[in-house]
Design a protein around this motif. Structure first.
Motif, PDB file in Angstrom:
ATOM      1  N   PRO A   1     -19.714  -0.925  -8.530  1.00 30.88           N
ATOM      2  CA  PRO A   1     -18.638  -0.697  -9.501  1.00 30.88           C
ATOM      3  C   PRO A   1     -17.437  -1.626  -9.292  1.00 30.88           C
TER       4      PRO A   1
ATOM      5  N   ARG B   1     -21.816  -3.350 -18.967  1.00 37.18           N
ATOM      6  CA  ARG B   1     -21.474  -2.525 -17.799  1.00 37.18           C
ATOM      7  C   ARG B   1     -22.592  -1.534 -17.481  1.00 37.18           C
ATOM      8  N   ASP B   2     -23.153  -0.899 -18.506  1.00 38.78           N
ATOM      9  CA  ASP B   2     -24.263   0.039 -18.296  1.00 38.78           C
ATOM     10  C   ASP B   2     -25.452  -0.661 -17.639  1.00 38.78           C
TER      11      ASP B   2
ATOM     12  N   VAL C   1     -24.691  -1.365 -13.961  1.00 36.22           N
ATOM     13  CA  VAL C   1     -24.848  -0.172 -13.123  1.00 36.22           C
ATOM     14  C   VAL C   1     -26.325   0.057 -12.834  1.00 36.22           C
TER      15      VAL C   1
END
Length: 116
Positions: free
Chosen positions: A68, A58-59, A62
């Protein structure tokens, strides 16, 4: 030059190759990653990055500029699956490839993101 040739063949391993060639670490520190402008293969990304830090999917998503809401969809789709982090990481990399241009879908871009 030699680093461009090496980077074109095995861009994620450029530093290891430099060490094996006997290049001093201080010299390697000064080499710009921008020589690795080759578009990565998904399999290489998964082997070199996804297999090492799957929980950071997820990091990385991003940092790659993936919305998102898209990341939420990936999380929902893979929740409860065995190896859900690796599956999610793979989907993030696919989304990045789909939305990336030739200037952003490169080894140098992903390496820069991983350094942050």
């Amino acid at each position: 030059d030699l680093m461009n040739e090496i980077g074109a063949v095995i861009p994620a391993k450029w530093r290891d190759v430099g060490v094996q060639l006997g290049i001093a670490p201080s010299v390697l520190d000064g080499i710009q990653i921008s020589t690795c402008v080759v578009n990565p293969k998904l399999e290489d990304l998964m082997n070199e990055i996804g297999a090492v830090i799957p929980a950071k999917w997820r990091d990385v998503g991003v940092q790659l500029g993936i919305a998102p809401s898209v990341l939420d969809g990936i999380q929902s789709e893979n929740a409860g699956m065995p190896r859900c982090c690796q599956a999610s990481f793979g989907q993030v990399l696919i989304k990045w490839r789909q939305q990336g241009s030739e200037t952003t879908y490169t080894w140098s871009h992903i390496i820069g993101i991983l350094r942050t």
